[in-house]
Design an enzyme around this catalytic site. Structure first.
Site, mmCIF file in Angstrom:
data_model
loop_
_atom_site.group_PDB
_atom_site.id
_atom_site.type_symbol
_atom_site.label_atom_id
_atom_site.label_comp_id
_atom_site.label_asym_id
_atom_site.label_seq_id
_atom_site.Cartn_x
_atom_site.Cartn_y
_atom_site.Cartn_z
ATOM 1 C CB CYS A 71 37.235 67.000 24.283
ATOM 2 S SG CYS A 71 35.757 66.631 24.962
ATOM 3 C CB CYS A 77 34.385 65.326 30.636
ATOM 4 S SG CYS A 77 34.988 63.772 30.805
ATOM 5 C CB CYS A 162 35.193 60.130 24.631
ATOM 6 S SG CYS A 162 36.704 60.229 25.429
ATOM 7 C CD GLN A 284 48.021 47.851 32.274
ATOM 8 O OE1 GLN A 284 47.688 49.030 32.399
ATOM 9 N NE2 GLN A 284 48.720 47.311 33.113
ATOM 10 C CD GLU A 334 43.729 38.933 39.686
ATOM 11 O OE1 GLU A 334 44.720 39.846 39.457
ATOM 12 O OE2 GLU A 334 42.832 39.478 40.380
ATOM 13 C CG ASP A 385 50.741 45.678 37.094
ATOM 14 O OD1 ASP A 385 50.600 46.871 37.555
ATOM 15 O OD2 ASP A 385 50.238 45.381 36.142
ATOM 16 C CB CYS A 412 48.464 52.501 38.278
ATOM 17 S SG CYS A 412 47.663 51.544 39.667
HETATM 18 N N1 SAH Z 1 49.315 42.685 35.831
HETATM 19 C C1 SAH Z 1 47.763 42.596 35.222
HETATM 20 C C2 SAH Z 1 46.748 43.458 36.025
HETATM 21 C C3 SAH Z 1 47.222 44.481 36.730
HETATM 22 S S1 SAH Z 1 45.804 45.232 37.545
HETATM 23 C C4 SAH Z 1 47.922 43.465 33.872
HETATM 24 O O1 SAH Z 1 49.204 44.155 33.421
HETATM 25 O O2 SAH Z 1 46.895 43.472 33.276
HETATM 26 C C5 SAH Z 1 45.948 44.716 39.611
HETATM 27 C C6 SAH Z 1 45.470 43.339 39.531
HETATM 28 O O3 SAH Z 1 45.717 43.155 40.895
HETATM 29 C C7 SAH Z 1 44.036 43.159 39.398
HETATM 30 O O4 SAH Z 1 43.674 42.189 38.448
HETATM 31 C C8 SAH Z 1 43.349 43.022 40.845
HETATM 32 O O5 SAH Z 1 42.210 42.171 40.682
HETATM 33 C C9 SAH Z 1 44.533 42.186 41.489
HETATM 34 N N2 SAH Z 1 44.521 42.384 42.923
HETATM 35 C C10 SAH Z 1 44.238 43.472 43.690
HETATM 36 N N3 SAH Z 1 44.372 42.956 44.855
HETATM 37 C C11 SAH Z 1 44.901 41.749 44.985
HETATM 38 C C12 SAH Z 1 45.605 41.012 46.233
HETATM 39 N N4 SAH Z 1 45.596 41.379 47.452
HETATM 40 N N5 SAH Z 1 46.237 39.994 45.727
HETATM 41 C C13 SAH Z 1 46.422 39.465 44.242
HETATM 42 N N6 SAH Z 1 45.780 40.439 43.402
HETATM 43 C C14 SAH Z 1 45.297 41.280 43.613
#
Ligand code: SAH
Length: 457
Positions: A71, A77, A162, A284, A334, A385, A412
Site C-alpha cells: 500500500c 495510515c 485499501c 468479527q 450481552e 469474549d 483481543c
Molecule cells: N462474541 C461476540 C462479540 C465479542 S465483542 C463475537 O464474537 O462476535 C465483545 C462484546 O462484549 C460486544 O458485543 C460488547 O457490546 C459486549 N460487552 C461489553 N461490555 C460488556 C459487559 N460489561 N457485559 C456484557 N457484554 C459486554
C-alpha cells in the site's frame, strides 16, 4: 539525552503501537517509523525519566525483515502498523507478544507457557480479508475526500483502495464522493461542528455477497440525498442507510438508523451458521479467520451435547450459536440491547431452539444464567469474549464460584487476558491450550483462544 538530539540506535523490538524499541546505553527509546533489525538515525522527540520517544529520520542499515509495502500510504495510515515487516515476522512478533504477556503479567512459568502455547494461526493470503470499513471524510480545498486517520491523530490520509478491504469498496467510495461533491454536500468539520457527512461505512457478507452502505451524517435531510440509490446502481448494494450522529464527539455511529434502500441489514455465514448483521451490530471483521477462531472455541469447549454453555459478551450470539448444536442449552449475555435482539433473530434464522440471550452486564447476569442448572459443575462450560479491557473482577469471582468444568477465553488483548488468566489459574484452573489467531493482519493486534480446565480434573 535531550529533545532534538540526533542519535544512532539499533531496533530490537516492537511496541504496542507498532513503534520500534531500541536502547542507547541501556536507556529505552520508542522510535517511530523503525522496525526490529533496523539501525536508524533518530531525533529525540520527548524525554521521560525512564524512556524517551524518537522518530527515525534515516534508516542507515535496514532490517533484513523489511518488505516493500503493497500500500502506498502504509506508513502514514494508522491502520497497518506492521505492513513493512514481512508477514512471517509479524506472526512471530504476535506469538512472542502473547508468550511475554503470559509470563510477565500472568506470572506463568515459561515452561508451562511453552507447553501450552501453540503456533499462531495466520492467513495464507493476508489481503482484502476485512468485511467492514469506516472511512472518515474531510474537506480538501472544498472537495470531499475519504480515507483513514494517521496513527493516533485526526489527520486524514486519503485512501481510495485499501488493500485490506474488498476491491469493490473503491467503486462505492468513488460513487459516494462524486455524489456529495456534485451536490455540494459538505464534509463534517469536527472543530466547528458544522458540515454533514462524517463517515462512510461499508460492510460485506463474504459468503452471501451482500453489501451494506451506511452514511453517517451530522443531520439528515431527505432531499439532499435523493438520487443516491440511482447513483450507486450497478454496484450491487443490498442495503443503503443513514446513521444520524449529531454530537460533537469521537463516537462514529449515531443512535438513529434511517434505511433508504433495500433491507436494513445484510446476512453472512460462518461455517453453517447464518448471522444477520445490522449497521450497528458487532461482527468479527475477518470472516475467514473468524471461522478458525470459532472452530478452535468449539474444539476447546469439548461439548458432548449434555452441557450448559454460557456465552458471555456474546454480541449477536455468534459463538453460542456456532456451538449450540453440541450443547444441551446455550445462554448468552450481552450489554447492548440491539445486539441481543439480533442474537435472538439469529437463533430463529438457524432454527436453533436451545439458545437464550439476555441483556445485561456479564458479571451481574452470570448468576441468573445458572438458574435451572442440572447436576454438579460437570455440565457447565463458560465462554468469555470480552472487549479489550477484559473481564471484570466481579465476573471472574462469579465464574470461580460456579466452578465450570472448562473455561474458554477468547481475547483481543493479550495484556488483559494474562491479567485475568492469572486470577483464574491462581485459584482452581490450569492452562490447557493457548492459541493466537491472526485476525488483524498487518496491525499490532492479536486475538487469542485459551482453554482452561478445573485443576482437580
Ligand atoms: N462474541 C461476540 C462479540 C465479542 S465483542 C463475537 O464474537 O462476535 C465483545 C462484546 O462484549 C460486544 O458485543 C460488547 O457490546 C459486549 N460487552 C461489553 N461490555 C460488556 C459487559 N460489561 N457485559 C456484557 N457484554 C459486554
Amino acid at each position: 539525552m535531550n529533545k532534538n538530539d540526533v542519535i544512532n540506535v539499533t531496533i530490537d523490538d516492537i511496541g504496542i503501537h507498532g513503534e520500534g524499541i531500541g536502547k542507547v546505553d541501556g536507556f529505552p527509546l520508542f522510535v517511530k517509523n523503525a522496525l526490529p533489525g533496523d539501525t536508524v538515525r533518530a531525533v529525540i522527540t520527548k524525554v521521560r525519566p525512564k524512556f524517551a520517544y524518537a522518530k527515525a529520520i534515516e534508516i542507515t542499515d535496514p532490517s533484513p525483515d523489511r518488505v516493500i509495502p503493497k500500500c502506498p500510504v502504509a506508513r502514514q495510515c494508522g491502520g497497518c502498523q506492521l505492513q513493512e515487516l514481512s508477514y512471517e515476522k509479524q506472526l512471530e512478533f504476535k506469538q512472542r507478544t502473547v508468550r511475554e504477556k503470559l509470563i510477565r503479567i500472568g506470572g506463568f512459568d515459561p515452561e508451562i507457557v511453552d507447553r501450552v502455547l501453540e503456533p499462531i494461526r495466520g492467513m495464507d493470503a493476508p489481503w482484502r480479508f476485512r468485511n467492514k470499513a469506516q472511512y472518515p471524510v474531510a474537506s480538501d480545498h472544498g472537495r470531499v475526500t475519504a480515507g483513514f486517520y494517521a496513527g493516533r491523530t485526526h489527520h486524514l490520509i486519503e485512501q481510495d483502495d485499501c488493500l485490506l478491504e474488498p476491491a469493490v469498496n473503491a467503486k462505492i467510495l468513488e460513487a459516494v464522493l462524486n455524489f456529495v461533491n456534485e451536490r455540494k454536500i459538505p464534509a463534517y468539520d469536527e472543530e466547528k461542528g458544522t458540515g454533514i457527512l462524517r463517515h462512510i461505512m461499508i460492510r460485506h457478507g463474504f459468503t452471501t455477497k451482500e453489501i451494506l452502505l451506511c452514511l453517517i451524517v451530522r443531520k439528515y435531510r431527505e432531499r439532499d440525498w435523493r438520487g443516491l440509490a440511482d447513483a450507486l446502481e450497478g454496484i450491487g448494494l443490498t442495503s443503503i442507510g443513514f446513521s444520524v450522529q449529531p454530537e460533537n464527539n469521537n463516537v462514529i455511529m449515531g443512535h438513529e438508523i434511517i434505511p433508504v434502500y433495500g433491507k436494513p441489514y445484510i446476512e453472512d455465514r460462518i461455517g453453517e451458521v447464518r448471522y444477520r448483521i445490522s449497521p450497528k451490530s458487532f461482527y468479527q471483521v475477518n470472516p475467514a479467520q473468524t471461522k478458525v477462531l470459532y472452530d478452535l472455541a468449539k474444539e476447546c469447549a469439548g461439548l458432548t451435547g449434555q452441557e450448559m454453555l454460557i456465552d458471555l459478551y456474546c454480541g449477536i450470539g455468534t459463538i453460542g450459536l456456532y456451538l449450540a448444536d453440541s450443547a444441551r442449552l446455550v445462554r448468552g449475555v450481552e450489554v447492548i440491547p440491539e445486539a441481543v435482539g439480533d442474537a435472538r433473530v439469529n437463533a430463529e434464522l438457524n432454527h436453533i431452539e436451545n439458545a437464550e440471550f439476555m441483556v445485561g452486564d456479564a458479571g451481574d447476569a452470570f448468576r441468573e444464567c445458572l438458574k435451572d442448572r442440572q447436576g454438579a459443575s460437570d455440565d457447565l462450560v463458560v465462554v468469555v469474549d470480552p472487549p479489550r479491557k477484559g473481564c471484570s473482577g466481579g465476573l471472574l469471582d462469579e465464574i470461580l464460584k460456579a466452578s465450570p468444568n472448562r473455561i474458554v477465553y477468547v481475547s483481543c488483548d493479550p495484556a488483559t487476558l494474562a491479567r485475568d488468566l492469572k486470577i483464574l489459574c491462581d485459584q482452581d484452573y490450569s492452562l490447557e491450550r493457548v492459541i493466537p489467531v491472526d485476525q488483524f493482519c498487518h496491525s499490532v493486534h492479536v486475538e487469542t483462544v485459551v482453554l482452561m480446565s478445573r485443576a482437580d480434573r
